[in-house]
Every structure is written in structure tokens, then in C-alpha cells.
Motif scaffolding. Structure first.
Motif, PDB file in Angstrom:
ATOM      1  N   HIS A  10       0.627  -3.349 -17.217  1.00 25.11           N
ATOM      2  CA  HIS A  10       1.880  -2.745 -16.776  1.00 25.11           C
ATOM      3  C   HIS A  10       1.761  -2.200 -15.357  1.00 25.11           C
ATOM      4  CE1 HIS A  10       5.616  -0.540 -16.883  1.00 25.11           C
ATOM      5  NE2 HIS A  10       4.958   0.616 -16.606  1.00 25.11           N
ATOM      6  N   LEU A  11       0.632  -1.520 -15.060  1.00 25.28           N
ATOM      7  CA  LEU A  11       0.426  -0.988 -13.727  1.00 25.28           C
ATOM      8  C   LEU A  11       0.305  -2.100 -12.702  1.00 25.28           C
ATOM      9  CD1 LEU A  11      -2.060   1.933 -14.464  1.00 25.28           C
ATOM     10  CD2 LEU A  11       0.364   2.097 -13.848  1.00 25.28           C
ATOM     11  N   LYS A  12      -0.295  -3.199 -13.104  1.00 22.35           N
ATOM     12  CA  LYS A  12      -0.424  -4.330 -12.188  1.00 22.35           C
ATOM     13  C   LYS A  12       0.956  -4.918 -11.880  1.00 22.35           C
ATOM     14  CE  LYS A  12      -3.032  -8.596 -11.500  1.00 22.35           C
ATOM     15  NZ  LYS A  12      -4.008  -9.544 -12.097  1.00 22.35           N
ATOM     16  N   ASP A  13       1.796  -4.966 -12.936  1.00 24.81           N
ATOM     17  CA  ASP A  13       3.157  -5.465 -12.720  1.00 24.81           C
ATOM     18  C   ASP A  13       3.934  -4.532 -11.775  1.00 24.81           C
ATOM     19  OD1 ASP A  13       2.644  -7.578 -14.389  1.00 24.81           O
ATOM     20  OD2 ASP A  13       3.556  -6.641 -16.168  1.00 24.81           O
ATOM     21  N   LEU A  14       3.756  -3.224 -11.938  1.00 23.37           N
ATOM     22  CA  LEU A  14       4.424  -2.276 -11.034  1.00 23.37           C
ATOM     23  C   LEU A  14       3.973  -2.479  -9.597  1.00 23.37           C
ATOM     24  CD1 LEU A  14       4.341   1.070 -13.081  1.00 23.37           C
ATOM     25  CD2 LEU A  14       6.306  -0.404 -12.648  1.00 23.37           C
ATOM     26  N   ARG A  15       2.676  -2.696  -9.429  1.00 17.78           N
ATOM     27  CA  ARG A  15       2.146  -2.936  -8.087  1.00 17.78           C
ATOM     28  C   ARG A  15       2.734  -4.210  -7.497  1.00 17.78           C
ATOM     29  NH1 ARG A  15      -4.047  -4.486  -6.964  1.00 17.78           N
ATOM     30  NH2 ARG A  15      -3.203  -6.435  -7.803  1.00 17.78           N
ATOM     31  N   THR A  16       2.825  -5.235  -8.366  1.00 20.59           N
ATOM     32  CA  THR A  16       3.364  -6.518  -7.890  1.00 20.59           C
ATOM     33  C   THR A  16       4.818  -6.352  -7.445  1.00 20.59           C
ATOM     34  OG1 THR A  16       1.881  -7.704  -9.387  1.00 20.59           O
ATOM     35  CG2 THR A  16       3.794  -8.915  -8.505  1.00 20.59           C
ATOM     36  N   ARG A  17       5.643  -5.622  -8.246  1.00 14.14           N
ATOM     37  CA  ARG A  17       7.041  -5.417  -7.877  1.00 14.14           C
ATOM     38  C   ARG A  17       7.161  -4.605  -6.575  1.00 14.14           C
ATOM     39  NH1 ARG A  17       7.790  -4.997 -13.594  1.00 14.14           N
ATOM     40  NH2 ARG A  17       7.597  -2.727 -13.523  1.00 14.14           N
ATOM     41  N   LYS A  54       4.894   3.263  -1.740  1.00 19.24           N
ATOM     42  CA  LYS A  54       4.966   2.895  -3.167  1.00 19.24           C
ATOM     43  C   LYS A  54       3.898   1.875  -3.531  1.00 19.24           C
ATOM     44  CE  LYS A  54       9.883   3.849  -3.856  1.00 19.24           C
ATOM     45  NZ  LYS A  54      11.203   3.250  -4.202  1.00 19.24           N
ATOM     46  N   VAL A  55       3.657   0.886  -2.648  1.00 22.74           N
ATOM     47  CA  VAL A  55       2.614  -0.121  -2.920  1.00 22.74           C
ATOM     48  C   VAL A  55       1.244   0.545  -2.968  1.00 22.74           C
ATOM     49  CG1 VAL A  55       1.463  -2.173  -2.012  1.00 22.74           C
ATOM     50  CG2 VAL A  55       3.945  -1.997  -1.921  1.00 22.74           C
ATOM     51  N   SER A  60      -3.318   2.418  -6.134  1.00 20.58           N
ATOM     52  CA  SER A  60      -4.280   3.473  -6.482  1.00 20.58           C
ATOM     53  C   SER A  60      -4.259   3.749  -7.982  1.00 20.58           C
ATOM     54  CB  SER A  60      -3.966   4.748  -5.704  1.00 20.58           C
ATOM     55  OG  SER A  60      -4.077   4.520  -4.327  1.00 20.58           O
ATOM     56  N   GLU A  61      -3.076   3.782  -8.588  1.00 14.33           N
ATOM     57  CA  GLU A  61      -2.976   4.019 -10.039  1.00 14.33           C
ATOM     58  C   GLU A  61      -3.609   2.860 -10.817  1.00 14.33           C
ATOM     59  OE1 GLU A  61       1.100   4.616 -10.880  1.00 14.33           O
ATOM     60  OE2 GLU A  61       1.217   6.593  -9.890  1.00 14.33           O
ATOM     61  N   TYR A  62      -3.404   1.664 -10.311  1.00 20.75           N
ATOM     62  CA  TYR A  62      -4.004   0.484 -10.967  1.00 20.75           C
ATOM     63  C   TYR A  62      -5.518   0.580 -10.946  1.00 20.75           C
ATOM     64  CZ  TYR A  62      -5.380  -4.410 -11.597  1.00 20.75           C
ATOM     65  OH  TYR A  62      -5.984  -5.563 -12.022  1.00 20.75           O
ATOM     66  N   LEU A  63      -6.112   1.007  -9.796  1.00 19.86           N
ATOM     67  CA  LEU A  63      -7.564   1.148  -9.699  1.00 19.86           C
ATOM     68  C   LEU A  63      -8.068   2.257 -10.610  1.00 19.86           C
ATOM     69  CD1 LEU A  63     -10.248   0.460  -8.341  1.00 19.86           C
ATOM     70  CD2 LEU A  63      -9.641   2.075  -6.504  1.00 19.86           C
ATOM     71  N   THR A  88      -5.201  -5.611  -1.398  1.00 19.03           N
ATOM     72  CA  THR A  88      -3.817  -5.122  -1.424  1.00 19.03           C
ATOM     73  C   THR A  88      -3.640  -3.978  -0.430  1.00 19.03           C
ATOM     74  OG1 THR A  88      -3.572  -5.753  -3.748  1.00 19.03           O
ATOM     75  CG2 THR A  88      -2.031  -4.113  -2.876  1.00 19.03           C
ATOM     76  N   ASP A  89      -4.615  -3.040  -0.389  1.00 17.82           N
ATOM     77  CA  ASP A  89      -4.526  -1.931   0.578  1.00 17.82           C
ATOM     78  C   ASP A  89      -4.525  -2.454   2.011  1.00 17.82           C
ATOM     79  OD1 ASP A  89      -4.301   0.119  -1.190  1.00 17.82           O
ATOM     80  OD2 ASP A  89      -6.452   0.528  -1.313  1.00 17.82           O
ATOM     81  N   GLY A  90      -5.395  -3.428   2.284  1.00 17.49           N
ATOM     82  CA  GLY A  90      -5.475  -3.967   3.640  1.00 17.49           C
ATOM     83  C   GLY A  90      -4.200  -4.676   4.057  1.00 17.49           C
ATOM     84  N   GLU A  91      -3.690  -5.494   3.138  1.00 22.20           N
ATOM     85  CA  GLU A  91      -2.469  -6.231   3.467  1.00 22.20           C
ATOM     86  C   GLU A  91      -1.284  -5.280   3.692  1.00 22.20           C
ATOM     87  OE1 GLU A  91      -1.914  -8.866   0.236  1.00 22.20           O
ATOM     88  OE2 GLU A  91      -3.345 -10.369   0.984  1.00 22.20           O
ATOM     89  N   THR A  92      -1.211  -4.242   2.853  1.00 24.91           N
ATOM     90  CA  THR A  92      -0.098  -3.281   2.992  1.00 24.91           C
ATOM     91  C   THR A  92      -0.173  -2.556   4.326  1.00 24.91           C
ATOM     92  OG1 THR A  92      -0.049  -2.971   0.585  1.00 24.91           O
ATOM     93  CG2 THR A  92       1.003  -1.274   1.955  1.00 24.91           C
TER      94      THR A  92
END
Length: 528
Positions: A10-17, A54-55, A60-63, A88-92
Motif C-alpha cells: 500500500h505504501l509503495k502504491d502511495l509513493r507511485t501515485r 509528498k513523494v 521515507s514511509e515506504y523505507l 526515488t529520492d535522487g530522481e525527485t
């Protein structure tokens, strides 16, 4: 699937959105960045940062959830998952930095740079105007206004720069800060320079004022010396004239004495005008003074020249000049500065230009005559004053050689309108009589003749007090009556009309006419 794995998914999906939302926002801004307004770009800049935040939070929550599922041992998290989180952190961060630079560059190039450079240009323009101002006692106030305006513009430039400092590139920040610093420095240097120029101009003006005062003082001293020299000449001329007059009187007295001694016929005082001795001493006649009235100028000039010639037959120009100055009111001498002229001819020329314009004087006489109000009712004294004003106006205009100014249909009509109704009626009757021969040609002369006759009649009425008596008889009966206290005698010891003191009937019992009562003392008068 266990419960922990469902939470991680679920957290991964939130990160993806969140990553998808950030990507959409970045793509939208990238496409529309060149068409957005200043307010829209600043708003999108904040929205992009919110989406990136938000990303980052979702990542961070996913980790953290991965670490919890690995029994709180961070080392148990697989390298693949850890690399995914770091990626993901780098790209953001990279996308946020790129889109932020795009928005900043667009804001600065399209809006911020123009506003900052406009403020710089306005401050530079005012500085150049203040620098080009030539400082003197008159322009210093204008320079101070320019300097105050420059300080205001530099302050506004600092505020604009502070507003856009966060959006400007580093090179632009440095350039603008350097411009502001140089403006401050140049303004302070200009202020010191202009103050020095003003002090120099003020010192020069003070020197010029002192020199002018010295020059005026020297001129006044020279004028005083000249006046004193002229007064000395006048005194000498007067002394010479008195001596000549005394010698003439001695010669006349000697001739008279010789005539009486020798007894020669035809040389006595009666037959010899030069030897005639006056039995009375007349008071010396002084020269007429001119008060500044244009209407009296030509008559005054004629009288003055005649009397001056008789009183000073020597014709000394110095004596004539000082007599002319003495014949002027102080106001006239100040108005035309007669003392600055050296000859009587120049003085009369100036006076003629100021007070002797015959056309202007004629217009003034006519205007004064027209200003006289119409006489209403039975007022003989005012009618007499009006007639005398007309006669004086005619005399003055005749002296000016312009009697036609009053002998005009409009002026005749104006004079007729000022007469009271009774006089108008008599004037109409006068014109209607054929023996008077009133025609348009001699209209004014006939009117003047009629007015002179009326003047004699009205003067006689004034002397006989007929007008005053008729006015008393015509007083209205309902007029307010004053209240007086009276005493009534109940008994009379003397016959009516007889004086209570002397018994005579001549003064009709009026004590202030009684000679006997006048001779009484105070106590006797009280008793009487």
C-alpha cells in the motif's frame, strides 16, 4: 499474503501515485511555463515543491515500513529495495531542481529583471540630473528636491531587489548589489560636492551683496555732497538776490530824498513810480505746491512759472531747481525721483510725462463728472454743488484746449439726468420757449446758461432759509415725538408778557434778554 506485506504494498502504491502526480505537474509546468503570468508561475513553483515533498515523505514511509518488516534491522533490507528508495529520492530531487530552475529563469527573464532594471534606470536618471545641476543660491532648493527623490528611488530599488533576489541568477544578484552599492557611494559623494559648491556660491553672493551695499553707500555719499554743493550755490544766489534788492531799495529811497530836498517838479513820490513808497506791507506770496493731481497740473505749472519768474528775476538755474523741488509734495518727489535730475527742464519733462497727458486728464474729468450721483428731492445745496462741478469741469477742459469733451450729446444727457425733477421741468420749459433759441448746436451753452441762473436762485433760497422752513412744514404728522417734562404754573402774580424782574414787556418774559437779571449775582438770580 500476510498483513505486513499488504501494508508495504500500500505504501509503495502511495509513493507511485505521488511520483505520478509530481511528473504530471512537472510536465504541465514545462509545457505552459512561457505563457504563465508572474502570479501563476509563483503559484506553480509552490505546487511543484508540495508534490515533491509528498513523494519524499511517501518514499521515507515506504523505507521505514521495510525496515520494520525486517525486524528493525536495517541491514536485512535487500540491496534492491534500498537502491529503489535511493533512486526515488535522487530522481525527485533532480526533477525538483530542474523545474525550479526553469520557473526561476522564466520569472527573472520575463518579469523580475525588467522591474529591477527599470528601478535602476530611474535612480540613474535622477542621479545624472542632480549631478548636472549648477549649484547657486536659486537652484539649491531644486537640487535638494532631486537629492531627496534619488534617496527614495534607491530605497525602492533595494526593496525591488529584495523581492526578486531569490528568483535571480547568482550573477544578476551580484550585479544588482554592486549597482546599489555604487549608487549609494556616488550619491554621498555628490551630496558632499554640491554642499561645497553651495557654500562657495553663498560666499560669492555675500561678497557681491557687501560690494553692492558699499557702492550704494558711496553713491548716497556722493549724492549728499552734490546736494550740499547745490544748496550752497542756492544760498549764495539768494544772498546775491537779497543784496541786489537791498541796493535797489537804497537807490529808490535816495532818489525820493533828493526829490523832496530839491523840490523839482515831476520827481515827487506821486509822479515818480520808482520813488513811490508803499503805505502797507503785504505778506510775501509763496510758490504754489503740486500735490500730484493730474487735473491741477497744467494750472499749477502756469501759476508756478509766472510767480517764480516774478519772485526770482535773476533766472538762476540752481535757485529755480530748488524752488521747484520745494514746490512738490513729498509723495510726488518720491514717485518721480526728481532729485536725481540736474535741470529744471528735465524735471518738467518727467512731470509732464507722468501728470500732463491732456487726453488722460480730459477722460478723468469726464469720468469724475459722470460719477456724481443724481440729485433727488428738494436738495438745493446738492444741485448747487452739481452745477459748480459742471462749471469747473468746463473750465478745466477749456484750459486743456478740449472743451468739446463735455459739449457732447452723451455728456449733456448725463448732466440732465442728474438734475432733480423740479429743475428738469423748468429746463424743459426753458428749451420750449422760442426766445431762448435752444438748438442742437448750442444745446450745451443754453444748458450752462440755464444752470447758472438756477445757481443764483438756489443760492438766494439757501440764504433766505426758505427751503428749510418748507421742509419743517412738510414733516409728517405721525413722526415720533419726543417726550418732555413740563411744569404748569397755577398762579401768575404779574400780567402776561411782563418780565418778572424788570416789569418790561419788550423781551416777552424771557430772562436771558433781561439786562437787570444779567446784572444779578448767583444768589439774587436764584431768588428771582
Amino acid at each position: 499474503m500476510i498483513k505486513g506485506e499488504e501494508t508495504v504494498k500500500h505504501l509503495k502504491d502511495l509513493r507511485t501515485r505521488a511520483k505520478v502526480a509530481l511528473g504530471r505537474k512537472v510536465n504541465s509546468v514545462t509545457k505552459m511555463v512561457n505563457t504563465m503570468s508572474e502570479e501563476e508561475l509563483m503559484k506553480e513553483y509552490g505546487e511543484v515543491h508540495k508534490a515533491a515533498t509528498k513523494v519524499t515523505e511517501a518514499n521515507s514511509e515506504y523505507l521505514m515500513k521495510l525496515i520494520l518488516n525486517a525486524d528493525s534491522d536495517e541491514d536485512q533490507v535487500s540491496e534492491e529495495l534500498r537502491a529503489d528508495v535511493e533512486k526515488t529520492d535522487g530522481e525527485t530531487s533532480q526533477r525538483l531542481e530542474e523545474i525550479s530552475e526553469v520557473i526561476k529563469a522564466n520569472l527573472w527573464s520575463r518579469h523580475g529583471e525588467r522591474k529591477v532594471m527599470f528601478a535602476v534606470g530611474e535612480a540613474e536618471k535622477v542621479y545624472e540630473e542632480a549631478e548636472a545641476t549648477q549649484i547657486d543660491l536659486v537652484s539649491y532648493e531644486s537640487y535638494e528636491k532631486q537629492l531627496n527623490n534619488l534617496e527614495i528611488l534607491i530605497k525602492e530599488l533595494k526593496e525591488v531587489h529584495s523581492t526578486w533576489r531569490g528568483w535571480a541568477p547568482e550573477t544578476a544578484k551580484t550585479d544588482v548589489e554592486e549597482i546599489v552599492r555604487q549608487l549609494e557611494t556616488r550619491k554621498n559623494a555628490l551630496k558632499r560636492q554640491k554642499e561645497a559648491e553651495f557654500n562657495k556660491a553663498r560666499g560669492a553672493a555675500e561678497l557681491a551683496r557687501t560690494a553692492a551695499e558699499d557702492e550704494r553707500a558711496q553713491f548716497a555719499l556722493a549724492q549728499l555732497r552734490q546736494d550740499q554743493a547745490q544748496r550752497s550755490k542756492l544760498a549764495e544766489a539768494q544772498i546775491a538776490a537779497e543784496e541786489a534788492r537791498f541796493e535797489l531799495m537804497k537807490a529808490q529811497h535816495k532818489a525820493v530824498e533828493e526829490a523832496h530836498t530839491t523840490g523839482v517838479a515831476g520827481t515827487g513820490p506821486r509822479d515818480n513810480p520808482m520813488g513811490a513808497i508803499s503805505k502797507i506791507r503785504l505778506k510775501p506770496v509763496s510758490l504754489p505746491k503740486f500735490s500730484g493731481s493730474m487735473r491741477e497740473f497744467h494750472r499749477w505749472k502756469k501759476d508756478w512759472e509766472s510767480l517764480q519768474k516774478q519772485g526770482e528775476p535773476s533766472g538762476s538755474p540752481e535757485v529755480k531747481k530748488f524752488q521747484l523741488l520745494d514746490s512738490m509734495e513729498e509723495k510726488v518727489k518720491k514717485d518721480v525721483t526728481l532729485a536725481s535730475y540736474s535741470t529744471v527742464e528735465d524735471m518738467f519733462r518727467v512731470l509732464e510725462n507722468r501728470y500732463g497727458n491732456r487726453s488722460t486728464i480730459a477722460l478723468q474729468i469726464v469720468a469724475e463728472l459722470e460719477k456724481i450721483p443724481a440729485v433727488k428731492g428738494d436738495q438745493p445745496r446738492k444741485v448747487i454743488d452739481l452745477i459748480q462741478a459742471v462749471e469747473k469741469a468746463l473750465a478745466d477742459l477749456t484750459d486743456l484746449g478740449n472743451p468739446g469733451a463735455i459739449n457732447h450729446p452723451l455728456m449733456i444727457r448725463s448732466i440732465e439726468s442728474k438734475l432733480p425733477d423740479q429743475v428738469k421741468r423748468e429746463w424743459v420749459i426753458f428749451k420750449a420757449k422760442p426766445e431762448n433759441g435752444v438748438t442742437p448746436v448750442n444745446h450745451f451753452n443754453a444748458l450752462l446758461k440755464f444752470l447758472k441762473e438756477q445757481e443764483e436762485i438756489l443760492e438766494s433760497l439757501e440764504q433766505l432759509k426758505i427751503t428749510e422752513t418748507s421742509e419743517k412744514m412738510e414733516k409728517p404728522q405721525n413722526r415720533f415725538e419726543r417726550k418732555y417734562a413740563y411744569t404748569k404754573a397755577t398762579r401768575r402774580d404779574t400780567p402776561e408778557g411782563e418780565c418778572v424782574v424788570c416789569g418790561e414787556e419788550k423781551h416777552n418774559n424771557k430772562l436771558f434778554f433781561c439786562k437787570k437779571f444779567k446784572g444779578f449775582g448767583l444768589a439774587e438770580r436764584k431768588t428771582a
